[in-house]
Design a protein around this motif. Structure first.
Motif, PDB file in Angstrom:
ATOM      1  N   GLU A 109       0.830  -1.205   0.000  1.00 49.84           N
ATOM      2  CA  GLU A 109       0.000   0.000   0.000  1.00 49.84           C
ATOM      3  C   GLU A 109       0.864   1.253   0.000  1.00 49.84           C
ATOM      4  OE1 GLU A 109      -0.501  -2.535   2.260  1.00 49.84           O
ATOM      5  OE2 GLU A 109      -2.235  -3.399   1.266  1.00 49.84           O
ATOM      6  N   ALA A 110       1.931   1.246   0.789  1.00 46.51           N
ATOM      7  CA  ALA A 110       2.816   2.410   0.840  1.00 46.51           C
ATOM      8  C   ALA A 110       3.509   2.622  -0.500  1.00 46.51           C
ATOM      9  CB  ALA A 110       3.845   2.246   1.956  1.00 46.51           C
ATOM     10  N   SER A 112       2.445   1.599  -3.431  1.00 47.65           N
ATOM     11  CA  SER A 112       1.414   2.033  -4.381  1.00 47.65           C
ATOM     12  C   SER A 112       1.136   3.519  -4.248  1.00 47.65           C
ATOM     13  CB  SER A 112       0.107   1.263  -4.164  1.00 47.65           C
ATOM     14  OG  SER A 112       0.273  -0.093  -4.411  1.00 47.65           O
ATOM     15  N   HIS A 113       1.059   3.983  -3.018  1.00 42.54           N
ATOM     16  CA  HIS A 113       0.806   5.404  -2.769  1.00 42.54           C
ATOM     17  C   HIS A 113       1.949   6.257  -3.332  1.00 42.54           C
ATOM     18  CE1 HIS A 113      -0.957   8.869  -0.753  1.00 42.54           C
ATOM     19  NE2 HIS A 113       0.280   9.208  -0.451  1.00 42.54           N
ATOM     20  N   HIS A 117       1.244   8.930  -6.224  1.00 38.62           N
ATOM     21  CA  HIS A 117       1.235  10.335  -5.814  1.00 38.62           C
ATOM     22  C   HIS A 117       2.611  10.982  -5.742  1.00 38.62           C
ATOM     23  CE1 HIS A 117      -2.996   9.798  -5.085  1.00 38.62           C
ATOM     24  NE2 HIS A 117      -2.712   8.749  -4.352  1.00 38.62           N
ATOM     25  N   ASN A 128      -0.385   8.861 -11.176  1.00 42.13           N
ATOM     26  CA  ASN A 128      -1.832   8.602 -11.154  1.00 42.13           C
ATOM     27  C   ASN A 128      -2.555   9.080 -12.402  1.00 42.13           C
ATOM     28  OD1 ASN A 128      -1.491  11.257 -10.446  1.00 42.13           O
ATOM     29  ND2 ASN A 128      -2.972  11.229  -8.783  1.00 42.13           N
ATOM     30  N   GLU A 133      -4.950   2.534  -9.787  1.00 36.42           N
ATOM     31  CA  GLU A 133      -4.519   2.025  -8.482  1.00 36.42           C
ATOM     32  C   GLU A 133      -4.148   0.550  -8.591  1.00 36.42           C
ATOM     33  OE1 GLU A 133      -7.093   2.860  -5.175  1.00 36.42           O
ATOM     34  OE2 GLU A 133      -7.423   4.911  -5.854  1.00 36.42           O
ATOM     35  N   ARG A 137      -0.572  -1.049  -7.711  1.00 38.32           N
ATOM     36  CA  ARG A 137      -0.476  -2.177  -6.772  1.00 38.32           C
ATOM     37  C   ARG A 137       0.333  -3.320  -7.398  1.00 38.32           C
ATOM     38  NH1 ARG A 137      -2.284  -3.539  -1.508  1.00 38.32           N
ATOM     39  NH2 ARG A 137      -1.805  -5.721  -1.334  1.00 38.32           N
TER      40      ARG A 137
END
Length: 156
Positions: A109-110, A112-113, A117, A128, A133, A137
């Protein structure tokens, strides 16, 4: 004219407000709908809806794997576009190296963020606008588990 006897375009004063809200106050004073026993079915319904929504979002997180052609496109993106900063073999360049042992220190998750972003105040842009998403991932999972660069230790 309103039910309180004042014109609609005149400002609502405190006295006019109290007269205008009298019928509502009488409903509250009789205990409807604010009585605690009347709130229990509403609370139960809200909890059921939120539980269902959480279950559905959990099912959404377990999506089917990406198609093989999309995985190939994302590998190309990773090693060509991301590689322009992180190095074509992910050993570093303008951006840091991305070996598997370093990526294991982050959650998917981190990662991916960060992919989606970027990192404010650094050269790492957010992607993005170009990937979803789900794509981010997949890249994060690839970096953590299928990354051919295991480590930067001299034993390589």
């Amino acid at each position: 004219m309103t039910s309180t006897g004042r014109r609609r375009d005149t400002p609502l004063t405190a006295r006019a407000f109290s007269r205008a809200s009298l019928p509502f106050r009488s409903v509250i004073s009789r205990g409807f709908p604010m009585h605690p026993s009347a709130m229990l079915p509403l609370l139960f319904g809200f909890l059921m809806l939120s539980t269902n929504a959480m279950a559905e979002s959990h099912q959404d997180n377990q999506q089917e794997p990406l198609a093989a052609n999309r995985q190939t496109e994302l590998k190309t993106l990773l090693y060509q576009d991301c590689g322009s900063c992180h190095g074509m073999t992910l050993r570093g360049g303008l951006g840091p190296a991305l070996p598997r042992d370093r990526m294991e220190g982050f959650t998917a998750e981190a990662l991916s963020h960060i992919i989606l972003h970027g990192i404010p105040g650094s050269a790492m842009p957010g992607w993005n606008a170009l990937i979803s998403e789900e794509d981010a991932r997949w890249i994060a999972e690839h970096l953590k588990h299928d990354n051919p660069l295991e480590t930067l230790n001299p034993q390589d």
